[in-house]
Enzyme design. Structure first.
Site, PDB file in Angstrom:
ATOM      1  N   SER A   1      17.851 -61.234 -54.600  1.00 65.53           N
ATOM      2  CA  SER A   1      18.243 -59.950 -55.161  1.00 65.53           C
ATOM      3  C   SER A   1      17.871 -59.826 -56.637  1.00 65.53           C
ATOM      4  O   SER A   1      16.699 -59.727 -56.984  1.00 65.53           O
ATOM      5  CB  SER A   1      19.740 -59.741 -54.926  1.00 65.53           C
ATOM      6  OG  SER A   1      20.113 -58.408 -55.173  1.00 65.53           O
TER       7      SER A   1
ATOM      8  N   ASP B   1       4.648 -59.537 -62.345  1.00 65.47           N
ATOM      9  CA  ASP B   1       3.750 -58.381 -62.326  1.00 65.47           C
ATOM     10  C   ASP B   1       3.180 -58.072 -63.708  1.00 65.47           C
ATOM     11  O   ASP B   1       2.020 -57.649 -63.836  1.00 65.47           O
ATOM     12  CB  ASP B   1       4.479 -57.150 -61.785  1.00 65.47           C
ATOM     13  CG  ASP B   1       4.531 -57.125 -60.262  1.00 65.47           C
ATOM     14  OD1 ASP B   1       4.131 -58.134 -59.647  1.00 65.47           O
ATOM     15  OD2 ASP B   1       4.970 -56.109 -59.694  1.00 65.47           O
TER      16      ASP B   1
ATOM     17  N   LYS C   1      15.703 -60.700 -50.537  1.00 65.32           N
ATOM     18  CA  LYS C   1      16.683 -59.611 -50.417  1.00 65.32           C
ATOM     19  C   LYS C   1      16.265 -58.486 -51.359  1.00 65.32           C
ATOM     20  O   LYS C   1      16.573 -58.505 -52.551  1.00 65.32           O
ATOM     21  CB  LYS C   1      18.095 -60.083 -50.749  1.00 65.32           C
ATOM     22  CG  LYS C   1      19.138 -58.980 -50.589  1.00 65.32           C
ATOM     23  CD  LYS C   1      20.511 -59.470 -50.973  1.00 65.32           C
ATOM     24  CE  LYS C   1      21.522 -58.334 -50.860  1.00 65.32           C
ATOM     25  NZ  LYS C   1      21.281 -57.268 -51.865  1.00 65.32           N
TER      26      LYS C   1
END
Length: 471
Positions: A314, A325, A339
Site C-alpha cells: 500500500s 518513476d 496492494k
C-alpha cells in the site's frame, strides 16, 4: 401459529414495501445518473430473512442477522473492504495514531483463515518470529474457520499481559507451529534512524501514521547535523511495512522529490475518488505548518536506495513507486505485496463504519500497483546467513476476491525466490514433540545490522555510486 406467521408476513411485506418505495423514489430522483436497484433480489433477501427467523433451529436476533449480512456483503467484494462495529472503528482510529492493544500483526482473510500480511516491528508477534504468509488456524482452542476477520482481530486484542496461543500453518513445516504470546499495548515507533557510518544515513519506516512525515523530517535533520556535511548516500527501508495513511506516504515522498512532482494519482467511480497528489504541503499537511520546509536542500539530491519485500504494501508501494518513476532512487529487494487499492473509512450514524475500496492507486508513470506490486530495479533475495525467509511470500494476487489490475492485458511481472543458500543456518527448522517451532526462540534479524544481507548490499551500492561519481 397461523396468526403469528400472518403477522410476520405483514411486517416483512411492509418492510419490503418501504424499501421499494424508498428505492423507487431514489431511482426517480437520480434516474439519469444511477441504475435502478434490483427489487427482485431485495424481495429474495426479505424472503430469506423471514425463513431464517421462522425456521432456523434457534431464535436469532434481527441485529445479528443484519450485521452478518452487512459483513458478508462487504467481505465478498475484496479482501480489504470490511464492516467496523463501534469497537472496531475505535481500534482503527487508535492504530493510525500509533498506539493500540494486541499482538502487533497486520492480517487479512484467506479461505476462511487469518493470514499474516506482516508482523509489526518490536511487537510480541515480531519477537515471537511470526512471518508474512503464516496461516493462523486456531486462537487458543477456538478454530478460526467460520469467524469474520473482525471477530478474529477482537479475539487477538485484549488486556496487556494476558496470554493467547496461536496455532499456525507455515509453508515447509510438517506440523502446525504453536506459539503463546502475551498481549501488549502496541506503541509503534514508525520512524527509526541512524548514521550507519560517516556519510551514510539509514531510515526505517515501519508504518505510515499521523506523524510519520514529521518524524522523518526530524530524523533527517538530526542525522544531517550529526554528519555536519551532505550525506554520501541514504537507505530508506520499507520492508514489511504494511502501509497506513495516504497523506503520510505523500509527505515521505515529498521529502525526497522536487516540490510539485506527482507522487500518486487515483481513479475511482466518484469525483472524490479521483485525486492527483503532488509533493505540495496541502497534500500531506493536516493542520500546522509545512514540516519539510526547513530540510537541507541536499536531501533532495542525495543518492538513495529503497529496500522493499513481499511485506511492503500500500503506502510503502506508493513511496517506492514514486521514487522509482522519477528515477530518484534505486529500488532493491524483492517484489512488493501489490496492494494498489484505496480504502475509504465511511462513518455511519450509529457509531459504526465501513471500510470500502473506492479507487485504485497509480504511480506517476501510470503503472497500477494492484496485484502486481513494485518490481525492484535490483533483485536482492533475503535468504542468506542469519536471515529468515519470508514465509509463504503471500501477495495481493494470492488473496481471494482481489481486485484485478486495470491493465490485465499485461502479464504481471514476478520474481521467483530461490531457496535459501546451502550455507544458511535457517535450512533446518526443527519442531519439538508438541509441534512448537524451535526457530521462533531465535531473536529476529535486526534490520540495518551487519547480519542484514539486503541492507549491506544497498550500502555497497551507494558506496559504489560514490566511487563512480568521483571518477
Amino acid at each position: 401459529m397461523r396468526a403469528k406467521f400472518e403477522k410476520f408476513g405483514l411486517i416483512t411485506a411492509g418492510a419490503v414495501l418501504g424499501i421499494m418505495l424508498s428505492l423507487n423514489y431514489s431511482a426517480v430522483a437520480d434516474k439519469e445518473t444511477k441504475p435502478q436497484l434490483p427489487i427482485d433480489d431485495l424481495r429474495t433477501f426479505a424472503e430469506i430473512f423471514g425463513k431464517i427467523k421462522s425456521d432456523y433451529v434457534e431464535p436469532v436476533e434481527d441485529k445479528k442477522l443484519l450485521t452478518e449480512a452487512i459483513n458478508g456483503m462487504l467481505s465478498g467484494l475484496d479482501p480489504h473492504s470490511a464492516y467496523l462495529d463501534a469497537d472496531g472503528f475505535k481500534d482503527l482510529q487508535a492504530g493510525t495514531q500509533g498506539e493500540f492493544g494486541g499482538l502487533g500483526i497486520e492480517v487479512g482473510m484467506e479461505d476462511g483463515f487469518v493470514k499474516v500480511v506482516s508482523p509489526i516491528e518490536d511487537t510480541p508477534a515480531y519477537k515471537a518470529g511470526l512471518k508474512s504468509g503464516d496461516l493462523i488456524v486456531k486462537l487458543d482452542e477456538t478454530p478460526v474457520k467460520g469467524m469474520t476477520l473482525n471477530d478474529a482481530v477482537k479475539r487477538m486484542r485484549g488486556k496487556p499481559d494476558t496470554p493467547i496461543t496461536l496455532t499456525i500453518l507455515r509453508k515447509g513445516e510438517a506440523k502446525p507451529i504453536i506459539v503463546t504470546l502475551n498481549r501488549a499495548v502496541i506503541k509503534t515507533q514508525s520512524v527509526k534512524f541512524k548514521l550507519t557510518e560517516p556519510g551514510y544515513a539509514y531510515v526505517r519506516i515501519t508504518q505510515f501514521q499521523e506523524h510519520t512525515g514529521e518524524d522523518l523530517a526530524k530524523a533527517l535533520k538530526t542525522m544531517r547535523d550529526e554528519n555536519k556535511e551532505p550525506f554520501k548516500g541514504l537507505i530508506l527501508d520499507l520492508r514489511n511495512n504494511p502501509g497506513g495513511l495516504l497523506n503520510a506516504a505523500v509527505g515521505v515522498s515529498a521529502a525526497f522529490l522536487p516540490k510539485g512532482d506527482l507522487v500518486v494519482y487515483t481513479e475511482g467511480r466518484t469525483e472524490d475518488a479521483k485525486m492527483r497528489l503532488t509533493a505540495q504541503p496541502e497534500n500531506y499537511v493536516r493542520g500546522g505548518g509545512d514540516y519539510l520546509r526547513n530540510l537541507p536542500a541536499d536531501i533532495k539530491t542525495v543518492p538513495m536506495a529503497v529496500l522493499v519485500n513481499g511485506g511492503s504494501a500500500s503506502a510503502s508501494e506508493i513511496v517506492s513507486g514514486a521514487l522509482q518513476d522519477h528515477k530518484r532512487a534505486v529500488i532493491m529487494g524483492t517484489q512488493s505485496f501489490g496492494k494498489g487499492s484505496v480504502q475509504t473509512i465511511l462513518p455511519m450514524n450509529n457509531g459504526t463504519a465501513i471500510k470500502l475500496t473506492t479507487a485504485r492507486y497509480f504511480t506517476p508513470n501510470g503503472r497500477s500497483i494492484q496485484a502486481k506490486g513494485i518490481v525492484p530495479d535490483i533483485a536482492v533475495e533475503e535468504g542468506t546467513i542469519n536471515t529468515v525467509e519470508q514465509g509463504m511470500n503471500l501477495r495481493e494476487a494470492d488473496l481471494s476476491h482481489h481486485l484485478s489490475n486495470p491493465k490485465d492485458g499485461e502479464a504481471p511481472v514476478t520474481i521467483e525466490t530461490p531457496k535459501t543458500p546451502a550455507n544458511s543456518q535457517d535450512d533446518a527448522k526443527p519442531t519439538d514433540k508438541d509441534g512448537k517451532d524451535k526457530a521462533t526462540d531465535k531473536a529476529p534479524m535486526e534490520p540495518g545490522s551487519k547480519s542484514d544481507y539486503q541492507f549491506t548490499q544497498a550500502l555497497n551500492l551507494l558506496k559504489g555510486l560514490q566511487i563512480l561519481q568521483r571518477k
